[in-house]
Motif scaffolding. Structure first.
Motif, PDB file in Angstrom:
ATOM      1  N   LYS A 151       0.834  -1.211   0.000  1.00 20.56           N
ATOM      2  CA  LYS A 151       0.000   0.000   0.000  1.00 20.56           C
ATOM      3  C   LYS A 151       0.866   1.258   0.000  1.00 20.56           C
ATOM      4  O   LYS A 151       0.541   2.251  -0.663  1.00 20.56           O
ATOM      5  N   LEU A 152       1.964   1.214   0.753  1.00 14.17           N
ATOM      6  CA  LEU A 152       2.861   2.364   0.771  1.00 14.17           C
ATOM      7  C   LEU A 152       3.472   2.604  -0.609  1.00 14.17           C
ATOM      8  O   LEU A 152       3.509   3.741  -1.100  1.00 14.17           O
ATOM      9  N   LEU A 153       3.952   1.546  -1.234  1.00 12.83           N
ATOM     10  CA  LEU A 153       4.568   1.697  -2.552  1.00 12.83           C
ATOM     11  C   LEU A 153       3.546   2.146  -3.597  1.00 12.83           C
ATOM     12  O   LEU A 153       3.877   2.896  -4.518  1.00 12.83           O
ATOM     13  N   ARG A 154       2.321   1.706  -3.443  1.00 11.64           N
ATOM     14  CA  ARG A 154       1.270   2.157  -4.352  1.00 11.64           C
ATOM     15  C   ARG A 154       1.053   3.664  -4.188  1.00 11.64           C
ATOM     16  O   ARG A 154       0.901   4.395  -5.169  1.00 11.64           O
ATOM     17  N   SER A 155       1.031   4.123  -2.942  1.00  3.80           N
ATOM     18  CA  SER A 155       0.858   5.554  -2.685  1.00  3.80           C
ATOM     19  C   SER A 155       2.055   6.353  -3.187  1.00  3.80           C
ATOM     20  O   SER A 155       1.904   7.448  -3.734  1.00  3.80           O
ATOM     21  N   MET A 156       3.245   5.801  -2.993  1.00  2.00           N
ATOM     22  CA  MET A 156       4.462   6.528  -3.333  1.00  2.00           C
ATOM     23  C   MET A 156       4.684   6.637  -4.836  1.00  2.00           C
ATOM     24  O   MET A 156       5.108   7.678  -5.343  1.00  2.00           O
ATOM     25  N   THR A 157       4.416   5.558  -5.549  1.00  2.00           N
ATOM     26  CA  THR A 157       4.736   5.516  -6.982  1.00  2.00           C
ATOM     27  C   THR A 157       3.537   5.813  -7.875  1.00  2.00           C
ATOM     28  O   THR A 157       3.713   6.127  -9.053  1.00  2.00           O
ATOM     29  N   LEU A 158       2.339   5.670  -7.317  1.00  2.00           N
ATOM     30  CA  LEU A 158       1.102   5.779  -8.107  1.00  2.00           C
ATOM     31  C   LEU A 158       1.102   4.773  -9.257  1.00  2.00           C
ATOM     32  O   LEU A 158       0.454   4.984 -10.286  1.00  2.00           O
ATOM     33  N   ASP A 159       1.845   3.681  -9.048  1.00  2.00           N
ATOM     34  CA  ASP A 159       1.924   2.600 -10.033  1.00  2.00           C
ATOM     35  C   ASP A 159       0.962   1.497  -9.596  1.00  2.00           C
ATOM     36  O   ASP A 159       1.269   0.711  -8.696  1.00  2.00           O
ATOM     37  N   PHE A 160      -0.183   1.454 -10.233  1.00  2.00           N
ATOM     38  CA  PHE A 160      -1.215   0.502  -9.832  1.00  2.00           C
ATOM     39  C   PHE A 160      -1.120  -0.811 -10.605  1.00  2.00           C
ATOM     40  O   PHE A 160      -2.006  -1.657 -10.514  1.00  2.00           O
ATOM     41  N   THR A 161      -0.026  -0.950 -11.361  1.00  2.00           N
ATOM     42  CA  THR A 161       0.225  -2.199 -12.078  1.00  2.00           C
ATOM     43  C   THR A 161       1.259  -3.033 -11.330  1.00  2.00           C
ATOM     44  O   THR A 161       0.996  -4.168 -10.923  1.00  2.00           O
ATOM     45  N   ALA A 162       2.444  -2.455 -11.118  1.00  2.00           N
ATOM     46  CA  ALA A 162       3.500  -3.179 -10.395  1.00  2.00           C
ATOM     47  C   ALA A 162       3.085  -3.474  -8.958  1.00  2.00           C
ATOM     48  O   ALA A 162       3.474  -4.500  -8.387  1.00  2.00           O
ATOM     49  N   PHE A 163       2.296  -2.576  -8.381  1.00  2.00           N
ATOM     50  CA  PHE A 163       1.892  -2.729  -6.981  1.00  2.00           C
ATOM     51  C   PHE A 163       0.371  -2.852  -6.874  1.00  2.00           C
ATOM     52  O   PHE A 163      -0.266  -2.232  -6.030  1.00  2.00           O
ATOM     53  N   SER A 164      -0.172  -3.666  -7.742  1.00  2.00           N
ATOM     54  CA  SER A 164      -1.618  -3.850  -7.802  1.00  2.00           C
ATOM     55  C   SER A 164      -2.132  -4.586  -6.572  1.00  2.00           C
ATOM     56  O   SER A 164      -1.370  -5.217  -5.826  1.00  2.00           O
ATOM     57  N   LYS A 165      -3.424  -4.531  -6.367  1.00  2.00           N
ATOM     58  CA  LYS A 165      -4.035  -5.254  -5.251  1.00  2.00           C
ATOM     59  C   LYS A 165      -3.891  -6.759  -5.440  1.00  2.00           C
ATOM     60  O   LYS A 165      -3.753  -7.503  -4.460  1.00  2.00           O
ATOM     61  N   GLU A 166      -3.908  -7.208  -6.699  1.00  2.00           N
ATOM     62  CA  GLU A 166      -3.710  -8.632  -6.968  1.00  2.00           C
ATOM     63  C   GLU A 166      -2.295  -9.062  -6.578  1.00  2.00           C
ATOM     64  O   GLU A 166      -2.097 -10.138  -5.999  1.00  2.00           O
ATOM     65  N   ARG A 167      -1.320  -8.213  -6.881  1.00  2.00           N
ATOM     66  CA  ARG A 167       0.067  -8.516  -6.505  1.00  2.00           C
ATOM     67  C   ARG A 167       0.218  -8.493  -4.982  1.00  2.00           C
ATOM     68  O   ARG A 167       0.981  -9.274  -4.409  1.00  2.00           O
ATOM     69  N   GLU A 168      -0.508  -7.611  -4.333  1.00  2.00           N
ATOM     70  CA  GLU A 168      -0.470  -7.548  -2.872  1.00  2.00           C
ATOM     71  C   GLU A 168      -0.962  -8.855  -2.261  1.00  2.00           C
ATOM     72  O   GLU A 168      -0.364  -9.379  -1.309  1.00  2.00           O
TER      73      GLU A 168
END
Length: 335
Positions: free
Chosen positions: A264-281
């Motif tokens: 969640k932090l990396l998603r917020s930091m990078t705004l990359d919703f592909t590399a850090f998707s909820k599915e990847r989480e």
């Protein structure tokens, strides 16, 4: 044009060292590199320290409580502290941080202004859309950040902008809330919150993330659990002992090493919703669960201690209960 990311870390109880965020940042950077092939830019990390403002007050006087006693109105808190006489500077560092924050108006206001003033220079970039500002607070820092954001909003220093998100780890904003500003409804004058309704103009931020480690008894005391909209309020429960064999369920790095947190932090930091998707989480959580294995004898013993502490002190909305809990954690060498 890509936004410049700035991650402000607000430290927790008794943890004002200059490098307090290093372990957490390394975890985030390593995870980012493993998933994208690139490390995080060191310039993105901004540690926010306020602990030095407590220094003069945290020096244990001869009778142990002389300097803080005049500011404490709760007799039960004073009673809870009696056993700390002569127990060492470590206990005083942690306990007195909480007491000074909760009962010493001057110290509290100085800390709030320090953190608010550190955030303020980044706000023009947020308003102009050039800065992605991520605020990460831990333990006592969650209460500090709550009050600091409220001050920025109440003083008009946010200039009408909404902060993108805050991440509160081991959230104690409720039990250590200010005497005049409740952390949330009912009633909730605090501006440190996401919009409670679509037309809520008093909200200071867009998304609120809060994390609670099941094995961390500190955020169990008067738990932070507002009735906010799920679309903007994100509460996560995790189970983690500590990085690389270090058993400390309250530590900042322990929280950040959990995939529920770092994704969640990396998603917020990078705004990359592909590399850090909820599915990847979800996949990262599954991998971490499989790798965790059975608890060591030390972990099993601490689990027993923590279970007893939570049963004894958890869920009690009382500063005295919080002090007693911290005292027990120091004795058990968990803090």
């Amino acid at each position: 044009m890509a936004k410049e990311c700035k991650v402000l870390f607000i430290h927790g109880i008794g943890d004002g060292k200059a490098d307090f965020a290093e372990a957490a940042w390394k975890i985030l950077s390593d995870k980012h590199k493993a998933m994208t092939g690139k490390a995080l830019a060191p310039s993105a990390k901004v540690p926010v320290r306020y602990n030095d403002l407590f220094e003069d007050f945290r020096k244990a006087p001869k009778d142990g409580l002389q300097e803080v006693r005049p500011f404490i109105q709760d007799a039960a808190v004073l009673e809870a502290l009696q056993d700390l006489q002569g127990s060492g500077s470590f206990a005083y560092t942690h306990i007195l941080d909480v007491l000074l924050w909760r009962f010493h108006t001057y110290a509290r206001n100085a800390v709030i202004e320090r953190v608010a003033s550190t955030i303020e220079p980044f706000l023009p970039g947020v308003i102009q859309g050039t800065t992605n500002l991520v605020l990460v607070a831990h333990s006592l820092g969650t209460a500090v950040l709550t009050e600091s954001i409220h001050l920025l909003a109440a003083d008009g220093r946010l200039a009408g902008c909404w902060l993108p998100a805050v991440h509160m780890l081991a959230n104690v904003a409720k039990v250590l809330e200010g005497p005049l500003i409740p952390a949330y409804r009912p009633p909730s004058p605090s501006r440190c919150r996401p919009p409670l309704a679509t037309a809520d103009s008093d909200a200071a931020l867009l998304h609120y993330f809060t994390y609670r480690n099941l094995y961390d008894p500190v955020p169990m005391v008067d738990r932070f659990r507002p009735d906010w909209r799920e679309a903007v309020y994100h509460e996560t429960t995790l189970r983690s002992w500590g990085p690389k064999g270090v058993v400390n369920p309250h530590d900042l790095a322990t929280y950040v090493q959990a995939p529920e947190v770092y994704m969640k932090l990396l998603r917020s930091m990078t705004l990359d919703f592909t590399a850090f998707s909820k599915e990847r989480e979800i996949q990262e959580i599954q991998n971490a669960t499989q790798a965790q294995g059975a608890p060591t004898p030390t972990e099993a013993k601490l689990r027993e201690i923590l279970t007893a502490l939570i049963a004894q002190y958890g869920e009690k909305a009382s500063p005295a209960a919080f002090v007693k809990l911290l005292q027990a954690l120091v004795i058990a060498k968990i803090l």
